[in-house]
Design an enzyme around this catalytic site. Sequence first.
Site, PDB file in Angstrom:
ATOM      1  N   HIS A  67       0.707  -1.275   0.156  1.00 38.81           N
ATOM      2  CA  HIS A  67       0.125  -0.115   0.096  1.00 38.81           C
ATOM      3  C   HIS A  67       0.744   1.277   0.052  1.00 38.81           C
ATOM      4  O   HIS A  67       2.003   1.364   0.526  1.00 38.81           O
ATOM      5  CB  HIS A  67      -0.765   0.054   1.454  1.00 38.81           C
ATOM      6  CG  HIS A  67      -1.964   1.106   1.276  1.00 38.81           C
ATOM      7  ND1 HIS A  67      -1.575   2.331   1.903  1.00 38.81           N
ATOM      8  CD2 HIS A  67      -3.300   0.983   0.918  1.00 38.81           C
ATOM      9  CE1 HIS A  67      -2.692   3.150   1.791  1.00 38.81           C
ATOM     10  NE2 HIS A  67      -3.537   2.418   1.450  1.00 38.81           N
ATOM     11  N   PRO A  68       0.417   2.338  -0.615  1.00 40.88           N
ATOM     12  CA  PRO A  68       1.365   3.471  -0.608  1.00 40.88           C
ATOM     13  C   PRO A  68       1.987   3.846   0.637  1.00 40.88           C
ATOM     14  O   PRO A  68       2.912   4.700   0.663  1.00 40.88           O
ATOM     15  CB  PRO A  68       0.431   4.518  -1.259  1.00 40.88           C
ATOM     16  CG  PRO A  68      -0.523   3.869  -2.069  1.00 40.88           C
ATOM     17  CD  PRO A  68      -0.788   2.661  -1.072  1.00 40.88           C
ATOM     18  N   VAL A  69       1.265   3.687   1.908  1.00 40.98           N
ATOM     19  CA  VAL A  69       1.804   4.083   3.031  1.00 40.98           C
ATOM     20  C   VAL A  69       2.844   3.402   3.582  1.00 40.98           C
ATOM     21  O   VAL A  69       3.542   3.575   4.717  1.00 40.98           O
ATOM     22  CB  VAL A  69       0.805   4.500   4.284  1.00 40.98           C
ATOM     23  CG1 VAL A  69      -0.078   5.744   3.659  1.00 40.98           C
ATOM     24  CG2 VAL A  69       0.135   3.314   4.381  1.00 40.98           C
ATOM     25  N   LYS A  70       3.213   2.025   2.695  1.00 39.60           N
ATOM     26  CA  LYS A  70       3.964   1.191   3.380  1.00 39.60           C
ATOM     27  C   LYS A  70       5.451   1.607   2.978  1.00 39.60           C
ATOM     28  O   LYS A  70       5.800   2.328   2.301  1.00 39.60           O
ATOM     29  CB  LYS A  70       3.590  -0.240   3.018  1.00 39.60           C
ATOM     30  CG  LYS A  70       2.351  -0.578   3.267  1.00 39.60           C
ATOM     31  CD  LYS A  70       2.110  -0.667   4.948  1.00 39.60           C
ATOM     32  CE  LYS A  70       1.027  -1.557   5.478  1.00 39.60           C
ATOM     33  NZ  LYS A  70      -0.190  -0.986   5.005  1.00 39.60           N
ATOM     34  N   ILE A  71       6.497   0.753   3.206  1.00 38.43           N
ATOM     35  CA  ILE A  71       7.771   0.938   3.139  1.00 38.43           C
ATOM     36  C   ILE A  71       8.230   1.097   1.466  1.00 38.43           C
ATOM     37  O   ILE A  71       8.788   1.985   1.170  1.00 38.43           O
ATOM     38  CB  ILE A  71       8.920  -0.234   3.714  1.00 38.43           C
ATOM     39  CG1 ILE A  71       8.500  -0.490   5.095  1.00 38.43           C
ATOM     40  CG2 ILE A  71      10.212   0.234   3.602  1.00 38.43           C
ATOM     41  CD1 ILE A  71       8.456   0.787   5.954  1.00 38.43           C
TER      42      ILE A  71
END
Length: 384
Positions: A185-189
């Site tokens: 997901h875009p907020v992940k690493i």
Amino acid sequence: MIPYGRQQISDEDVAAVIEVLRSDFLTQGPRVPAFEAAVAGYVGAPYAVAVNSATSALHIACIALGVGPGDLVWTCPNSFLASANCALYCGADVDFVDMDPHDMNMSVEALREKLGHARQAGRLPKVVIPVDFAGRPARLEPMRQLADEYGFAIVEDASHAVGSTYRGHRVGGHPWADITVFSFHPVKIITTAEGGLALTRDAELARRMQLARSHGMTREAPEMDHPPDGPWYYQQVLLGFNYRLTDLQAALGIKQLERIEEFIARRQQVRARYDRELAALPLVLPPADEDGRSALHLYPVQLPKGQEARRTAVFEGLRRRGIGVNVHYIPIHTQPYYRALGFSRGDFPAAESYYERAFSLPMHAGLTDDEVTQVIEALRAELA
């Protein structure tokens, strides 16, 4: 507003996606197996199965392990809904093991105690899903010992922990989980816009997950119940889903993976400033790494016990100052859907106490030094 998490997209990332757009394959082409091989090689796992979300990866992991009606799956209440929902999708029952207040991950001691009671009651779990909260790996080695003693499988929900290490291994490559799940997901690493991936050391589990992600369909003659009618032929051999990742997403993932250590290094720099400059404030900061390296998906802080009533005011004050704080997580068992299944507030007090005092500060590789200063000064003002 400084967001709590944000993707970092380079010109090289954009070019890789455009190249796929101009190619013959937008999906089911060569980029997906290339991405799977790249992630598997990075963590040191033999098999990787890419899908369109970590939720899908958790679901096909349960399918591959044979989870079904009458089975029981345990996870930690301090997680996103998907950690529990994946078992319900299979028709199984869900229960929870409370978190350890020290590291916010599933408590090994609570797991051991619950397993003892479950054995006496004749109702042991088929699968346990520990969650690597905020990027800090759960204590998988002692959990593996319990898994071998009590006969359950481990699906490590490492959605937060791409690039984390645990006892000398990268998460996903160690021997203590049967299947490990990543999120992109875009907020992940690193990101593939949406996307997930399941890693395993077991060839049979990998094959079942490959079938489950694409309608349960095979073109392999040995898996069919009769010889193929011709080279066009396929058979559905189990009930699967359309969980496929596209080549567009895989191309982005390949380029993102090339910079993962750069991303984590920047997150470590931000953490070091938070640790140093917030230490004097009335906050409970995340514990130091002990068994490896956290990839630092999140930087969750807590107000001291007894100050639960201040959390909303502090949260709203930070938002007014342009700090995009968030809260991770509302304990799953307190959601209306799970209360209707019989769970109640008070069932898992450590997760509930943490939730009432916690909020997550901005933590991503794109934070500038000035933005980190802004976060620190806003906290000092709100907690003065």
